[in-house]
Motif scaffolding. Sequence first.
Motif, PDB file in Angstrom:
ATOM      1  N   VAL A  40      21.215  37.479  66.934  1.00 21.91           N
ATOM      2  CA  VAL A  40      21.763  37.096  65.712  1.00 21.91           C
ATOM      3  C   VAL A  40      21.685  38.379  64.604  1.00 21.91           C
ATOM      4  CG1 VAL A  40      21.708  35.500  63.552  1.00 21.91           C
ATOM      5  CG2 VAL A  40      20.838  34.890  65.883  1.00 21.91           C
ATOM      6  N   GLU A  41      22.967  38.610  64.189  1.00 23.89           N
ATOM      7  CA  GLU A  41      23.050  39.662  63.170  1.00 23.89           C
ATOM      8  C   GLU A  41      23.727  39.211  61.923  1.00 23.89           C
ATOM      9  OE1 GLU A  41      25.064  43.515  64.902  1.00 23.89           O
ATOM     10  OE2 GLU A  41      26.664  42.521  63.808  1.00 23.89           O
ATOM     11  N   CYS A  42      23.115  39.946  60.928  1.00 29.15           N
ATOM     12  CA  CYS A  42      23.720  39.589  59.604  1.00 29.15           C
ATOM     13  C   CYS A  42      24.351  40.827  59.115  1.00 29.15           C
ATOM     14  CB  CYS A  42      22.516  39.315  58.537  1.00 29.15           C
ATOM     15  SG  CYS A  42      22.285  37.446  58.552  1.00 29.15           S
ATOM     16  N   ARG A  43      25.682  41.190  58.459  1.00 27.21           N
ATOM     17  CA  ARG A  43      26.007  42.236  58.192  1.00 27.21           C
ATOM     18  C   ARG A  43      26.626  41.908  56.672  1.00 27.21           C
ATOM     19  NH1 ARG A  43      28.650  46.426  61.152  1.00 27.21           N
ATOM     20  NH2 ARG A  43      28.038  45.006  62.985  1.00 27.21           N
ATOM     21  N   THR A  44      26.858  42.848  55.733  1.00 28.83           N
ATOM     22  CA  THR A  44      27.336  43.068  54.487  1.00 28.83           C
ATOM     23  C   THR A  44      28.469  44.107  54.426  1.00 28.83           C
ATOM     24  OG1 THR A  44      25.969  44.731  53.552  1.00 28.83           O
ATOM     25  CG2 THR A  44      25.043  42.362  53.534  1.00 28.83           C
ATOM     26  N   ALA A  45      29.634  43.685  53.682  1.00 29.61           N
ATOM     27  CA  ALA A  45      30.602  44.524  53.525  1.00 29.61           C
ATOM     28  C   ALA A  45      31.144  44.812  52.058  1.00 29.61           C
ATOM     29  CB  ALA A  45      31.814  44.155  54.301  1.00 29.61           C
ATOM     30  N   HIS A  46      31.482  45.732  51.335  1.00 26.63           N
ATOM     31  CA  HIS A  46      32.206  45.672  49.993  1.00 26.63           C
ATOM     32  C   HIS A  46      33.607  45.562  50.407  1.00 26.63           C
ATOM     33  CE1 HIS A  46      28.566  47.257  47.662  1.00 26.63           C
ATOM     34  NE2 HIS A  46      28.378  47.896  48.837  1.00 26.63           N
ATOM     35  N   VAL A  47      34.099  44.482  49.792  1.00 28.65           N
ATOM     36  CA  VAL A  47      35.635  44.257  49.869  1.00 28.65           C
ATOM     37  C   VAL A  47      36.226  44.289  48.648  1.00 28.65           C
ATOM     38  CG1 VAL A  47      35.131  42.830  51.970  1.00 28.65           C
ATOM     39  CG2 VAL A  47      35.353  41.591  49.771  1.00 28.65           C
ATOM     40  N   PRO A  48      37.594  44.679  48.389  1.00 30.63           N
ATOM     41  CA  PRO A  48      38.293  44.683  47.162  1.00 30.63           C
ATOM     42  C   PRO A  48      38.544  43.321  46.625  1.00 30.63           C
ATOM     43  CG  PRO A  48      39.608  44.981  48.900  1.00 30.63           C
ATOM     44  CD  PRO A  48      38.447  44.998  49.495  1.00 30.63           C
ATOM     45  N   ILE A  49      38.376  43.201  44.999  1.00 30.73           N
ATOM     46  CA  ILE A  49      38.510  42.059  44.501  1.00 30.73           C
ATOM     47  C   ILE A  49      40.111  41.807  44.083  1.00 30.73           C
ATOM     48  CG2 ILE A  49      36.153  42.247  43.349  1.00 30.73           C
ATOM     49  CD1 ILE A  49      37.310  43.285  40.934  1.00 30.73           C
ATOM     50  N   GLY A  50      40.878  42.781  44.121  1.00 34.97           N
ATOM     51  CA  GLY A  50      42.544  42.087  44.110  1.00 34.97           C
ATOM     52  C   GLY A  50      42.973  42.992  43.012  1.00 34.97           C
ATOM     53  N   VAL A  51      43.806  42.535  41.985  1.00 32.62           N
ATOM     54  CA  VAL A  51      44.585  43.170  40.951  1.00 32.62           C
ATOM     55  C   VAL A  51      43.568  43.287  40.043  1.00 32.62           C
ATOM     56  CG1 VAL A  51      46.488  43.084  39.582  1.00 32.62           C
ATOM     57  CG2 VAL A  51      46.876  42.145  41.987  1.00 32.62           C
ATOM     58  N   VAL A  52      43.467  44.542  39.408  1.00 29.17           N
ATOM     59  CA  VAL A  52      42.565  44.944  38.353  1.00 29.17           C
ATOM     60  C   VAL A  52      43.455  45.614  37.246  1.00 29.17           C
ATOM     61  CG1 VAL A  52      40.535  44.860  39.918  1.00 29.17           C
ATOM     62  CG2 VAL A  52      41.900  47.237  39.340  1.00 29.17           C
ATOM     63  N   ALA A  53      42.677  45.621  36.041  1.00 30.90           N
ATOM     64  CA  ALA A  53      43.464  46.181  34.677  1.00 30.90           C
ATOM     65  C   ALA A  53      42.536  47.222  34.366  1.00 30.90           C
ATOM     66  CB  ALA A  53      44.032  45.288  33.929  1.00 30.90           C
ATOM     67  N   SER A  54      43.119  48.323  33.814  1.00 27.00           N
ATOM     68  CA  SER A  54      42.357  49.257  33.067  1.00 27.00           C
ATOM     69  C   SER A  54      43.032  49.719  31.751  1.00 27.00           C
ATOM     70  CB  SER A  54      42.053  50.606  33.902  1.00 27.00           C
ATOM     71  OG  SER A  54      41.314  51.408  33.283  1.00 27.00           O
ATOM     72  N   VAL A  55      42.271  49.412  30.535  1.00 29.31           N
ATOM     73  CA  VAL A  55      42.931  49.579  29.467  1.00 29.31           C
ATOM     74  C   VAL A  55      42.264  50.825  28.683  1.00 29.31           C
ATOM     75  CG1 VAL A  55      43.341  48.838  27.142  1.00 29.31           C
ATOM     76  CG2 VAL A  55      43.210  47.136  28.732  1.00 29.31           C
ATOM     77  N   VAL A  56      43.047  52.079  28.581  1.00 31.16           N
ATOM     78  CA  VAL A  56      42.391  53.301  28.391  1.00 31.16           C
ATOM     79  C   VAL A  56      42.672  54.056  26.639  1.00 31.16           C
ATOM     80  CG1 VAL A  56      42.118  54.045  30.627  1.00 31.16           C
ATOM     81  CG2 VAL A  56      44.298  54.567  29.294  1.00 31.16           C
ATOM     82  N   PRO A  57      41.625  54.689  26.249  1.00 34.36           N
ATOM     83  CA  PRO A  57      41.744  55.151  24.980  1.00 34.36           C
ATOM     84  C   PRO A  57      42.715  56.443  24.763  1.00 34.36           C
ATOM     85  CG  PRO A  57      39.542  55.891  25.625  1.00 34.36           C
ATOM     86  CD  PRO A  57      40.373  55.227  26.811  1.00 34.36           C
ATOM     87  N   PHE A  58      42.724  56.966  23.478  1.00 39.92           N
ATOM     88  CA  PHE A  58      43.311  58.006  23.175  1.00 39.92           C
ATOM     89  C   PHE A  58      42.617  59.382  23.402  1.00 39.92           C
ATOM     90  CE2 PHE A  58      41.415  57.537  18.922  1.00 39.92           C
ATOM     91  CZ  PHE A  58      40.929  58.776  18.534  1.00 39.92           C
ATOM     92  N   ASN A  59      41.159  59.410  23.209  1.00 34.40           N
ATOM     93  CA  ASN A  59      40.424  60.696  23.221  1.00 34.40           C
ATOM     94  C   ASN A  59      40.401  61.577  24.505  1.00 34.40           C
ATOM     95  OD1 ASN A  59      38.863  58.446  24.010  1.00 34.40           O
ATOM     96  ND2 ASN A  59      37.098  59.450  23.479  1.00 34.40           N
TER      97      ASN A  59
END
Length: 485
Positions: A132-151
């Motif tokens: 019996v084997e347990c495994r983990t994996a990082h998977v993407p979450i989907g559509v994401v947004a990034s709001v960035v500043p002027f500096n």
Amino acid sequence: MKYDQLQNFVGGSFTKIASDRTIPVISPVDGTLLTEMPCSTAADLDLAVQAAKKAFPAWSRTPVKERVQVFFRYKFLLEQNLETLAGMISAENGKTYAEAVQEVEKCIELTEFATSLPQLITGEVLEVSSGVECRTAHVPIGVVASVVPFNFPAMVPNWTIPNALTLGNCMIMKPSEKVPLSVGLLATLLKEAGLPDGVFNIVNGDSEIVNAICDHPDIEAVSFVGSTKVAKVVYRRATQNLKRCLALGGAKNHLLVLPDAKPDMTAQNIAASMSGCAGQRCMAASAMVGVGDVDHIVARLCEEAKKIVPGKNLGAVINKDAKIRIEQYITEAEKNGARILVDGRGAAVPGKENGTYVGPTIIDYVTPDMSVAKEEIFGPVISILRTSTVDEALDIENASPYGNAASVFTQNGSMARYVAERASAGMIGVNVGVPVPREPFSFGGWNESKFGVGDITGKSAIEFWTKLKKSTTKWNPEEGVNWMS
């Protein structure tokens, strides 16, 4: 206009925005009109989200070892286009060309870290019972947004672009309406690097688009960098709509200076920290807390500040409103009894009279109740507060609602550790004026400088841009079943 009217970048191509509202993009360097930015609507945002949704299945299923190849090429293109991008950054933000070059170099470092992600997200596997084997994996979450500043027109976008996309997400980016040009060039370089259409999209606009991002049902996560006031609004609105959110706010960074600090090194570090990028960075030195007799260091600091010349090695602040606001802070402090040791008010650069410059300013004998001691000025201004003991200095630092960064200047190792352990800030410096961690260490403050869990760069970003999938498998029925299987 120096550049054509701005367009959104949707589904791999630039598209016109049908909008009655436009915002002029003015160069702080000399006041020239660079371009006009039409303000997108919620309908424009939805077009970008649908393009990202369409691209997500194929991109997220692409093995990470293949996704990362795009960013090897992107890093090369950043290097090849360094001068062009730096020139654009300087024109729209007002920072010196040398500072803009350093910003692009940081973009390259951030991308270099992203290329290491396949080695950092390998997951875990363990045989938990016979067969019996347990495994983990990082998977993407989907559509994401990034709001960035002027500096930081290019660096802050690259806090999120390489990591979020390498990890398999598709992104909507909303640039600052004050500096929207550089992000468009980044999109061009990403496409040239081979990024599939729809994986990265740009939606230009103002607060209407930020609100729409927080409300859109198909956006799974939002990152934000800006003022604390707006960060709170974005965090509350996004999380109310059941999105994950990481919102970075403002800062009031305290530099504690002890009498045994090296005068030249301390003065040079503090002067560079207060004036770099015209003080328009959340890691800038904003308040120096002198412990005991530090007059000799203050004198050296004034000497260093006088070497900083607007238009030469000091860039402009972002616009006229910022210049007026910063100078009002200085005037108010003077009226309230503080002493102006170096005065940057009324700065002008010959030939660039329409530029928006504030000279380096040092304000001494500031008391903790003054606005310049408590509020983020976001200009090349430092306030000096005086205390008798380190504990009094720490009380001032800890009383600030912010918690981005704090530094101590001393040659006493035990005292440096004492301050580092007790300062209420997420990033600590010892004899360092700008204690920004280098990759793979993450960037992020505490208290009202950050809302949300985790940090925006480095290894910590993996947790924000992915979700953990756990799998358990068994292929040997002959072993029977026990409580672990």
